[in-house]
Design an enzyme around this catalytic site. Structure first.
Site, PDB file in Angstrom:
ATOM      1  N   ARG A   1       0.807  -1.219   0.000  1.00 44.30           N
ATOM      2  CA  ARG A   1       0.000   0.000   0.000  1.00 44.30           C
ATOM      3  C   ARG A   1       0.843   1.275   0.000  1.00 44.30           C
ATOM      4  O   ARG A   1       0.382   2.344   0.377  1.00 44.30           O
ATOM      5  CB  ARG A   1      -1.012   0.000   1.158  1.00 44.30           C
ATOM      6  CG  ARG A   1      -1.968  -1.185   1.111  1.00 44.30           C
ATOM      7  CD  ARG A   1      -3.132  -1.075   2.060  1.00 44.30           C
ATOM      8  NE  ARG A   1      -3.961   0.078   1.827  1.00 44.30           N
ATOM      9  CZ  ARG A   1      -4.868   0.209   0.847  1.00 44.30           C
ATOM     10  NH1 ARG A   1      -5.032  -0.760  -0.036  1.00 44.30           N
ATOM     11  NH2 ARG A   1      -5.588   1.315   0.740  1.00 44.30           N
ATOM     12  N   LEU A   2       2.084   1.168  -0.450  1.00 42.97           N
ATOM     13  CA  LEU A   2       2.944   2.344  -0.596  1.00 42.97           C
ATOM     14  C   LEU A   2       2.772   2.863  -2.020  1.00 42.97           C
ATOM     15  O   LEU A   2       3.673   2.808  -2.858  1.00 42.97           O
ATOM     16  CB  LEU A   2       4.405   1.989  -0.288  1.00 42.97           C
ATOM     17  CG  LEU A   2       4.640   1.504   1.149  1.00 42.97           C
ATOM     18  CD1 LEU A   2       6.094   1.095   1.346  1.00 42.97           C
ATOM     19  CD2 LEU A   2       4.248   2.590   2.158  1.00 42.97           C
TER      20      LEU A   2
END
Length: 196
Positions: A175-176
Site C-alpha cells: 500500500r505504498l
C-alpha cells in the site's frame, strides 16, 4: 517513480490511456462521472470518454438525463478512470462546457445506426412502464428513419470537462502507492506528490 512528473499531464494521460487500450479487457475509456444537484447531493455513473486533448475530456449524453439536469445547476464535475489490469487510476476535477453543435453532429454520425435510433427512442432517466414500450419506440423510430440517416436529436449532445486538477495514482507494494497531483494556475501546471 519520477516518470509520473511531466510538464503536461495530458501527455501522461494519453500514455496511460494507450497502455489501458492495449491491456484492459473491456471499455478502457470507461470513466465514472460524478455530478451534484443544486443541494449538493452527489450522483455518479459510468460514461465513455469520446475525446481528449489539452482542452479537456469529452463525453456525450441525452440532455434530458439526470446527469445533464445536475450539470445545468452545477457545472463542476469529477471523473475517475480505474484500470485494474494496470493497477492505476486517474482522478480529474473541473468545470465543463457544452461541445459545439458541429462536434456533436460529427460524433453522432459516427455512432452505430441502432445507437442513433436509440437516442431518438429513449427519454433517458425518465420512468419506463415496461421494456416493451422502449422496444416499440425503437421500432417506430426505425420506421420513421427507414432509408435515411437519423440526424442528431436536439436533446442529445456532449460536454467537455476542463481539468483544473488531475491526480495520477499507481499501486505500490504494501500500500505504498505513488500519487502525483497536477493543478493549474494561470495556465501553468504545478505538481505535488502526495502520501499514499
Amino acid at each position: 517513480m519520477d516518470n509520473m512528473i511531466v510538464e503536461n499531464p495530458h501527455e501522461l494521460f494519453e500514455k496511460w490511456l494507450s497502455e489501458a487500450v492495449a491491456s484492459e479487457p473491456n471499455d478502457p475509456t470507461a470513466m465514472a462521472l460524478a455530478t451534484a444537484d443544486g443541494m449538493g447531493r452527489p450522483s455518479v455513473r459510468m460514461v465513455l470518454l469520446k475525446g481528449h486533448d489539452n482542452d479537456g475530456f469529452v463525453f456525450y449524453t441525452n440532455l434530458g438525463s439526470r446527469k445533464a439536469s445536475e450539470i445545468a445547476v452545477n457545472a463542476n464535475v469529477a471523473l475517475l478512470f480505474h484500470w485494474k489490469s494496470l493497477r492505476r487510476q486517474i482522478r480529474i476535477e473541473g468545470p465543463l462546457t457544452p461541445v459545439t453543435d458541429a462536434e456533436a453532429d460529427t460524433y453522432f454520425a459516427s455512432r452505430a445506426r441502432l445507437s442513433r435510433i436509440g437516442a431518438w427512442a429513449s427519454d433517458q432517466s425518465k420512468p419506463l412502464e415496461s421494456r416493451d414500450v422502449l422496444e416499440s419506440r425503437v421500432a417506430e423510430m426505425e420506421k420513421r428513419f427507414e432509408g435515411e440517416e437519423p440526424p442528431r436529436p436536439e436533446n442529445w449532445s456532449g460536454f467537455r470537462v476542463k481539468a483544473q486538477r488531475i491526480e495520477f495514482w499507481r499501486d505500490g507494494a504494501f500500500r505504498l502507492h505513488d500519487r502525483v497531483v497536477y493543478s493549474i494556475d494561470k495556465g501553468k501546471w504545478h505538481t505535488q506528490r502526495l502520501f499514499p
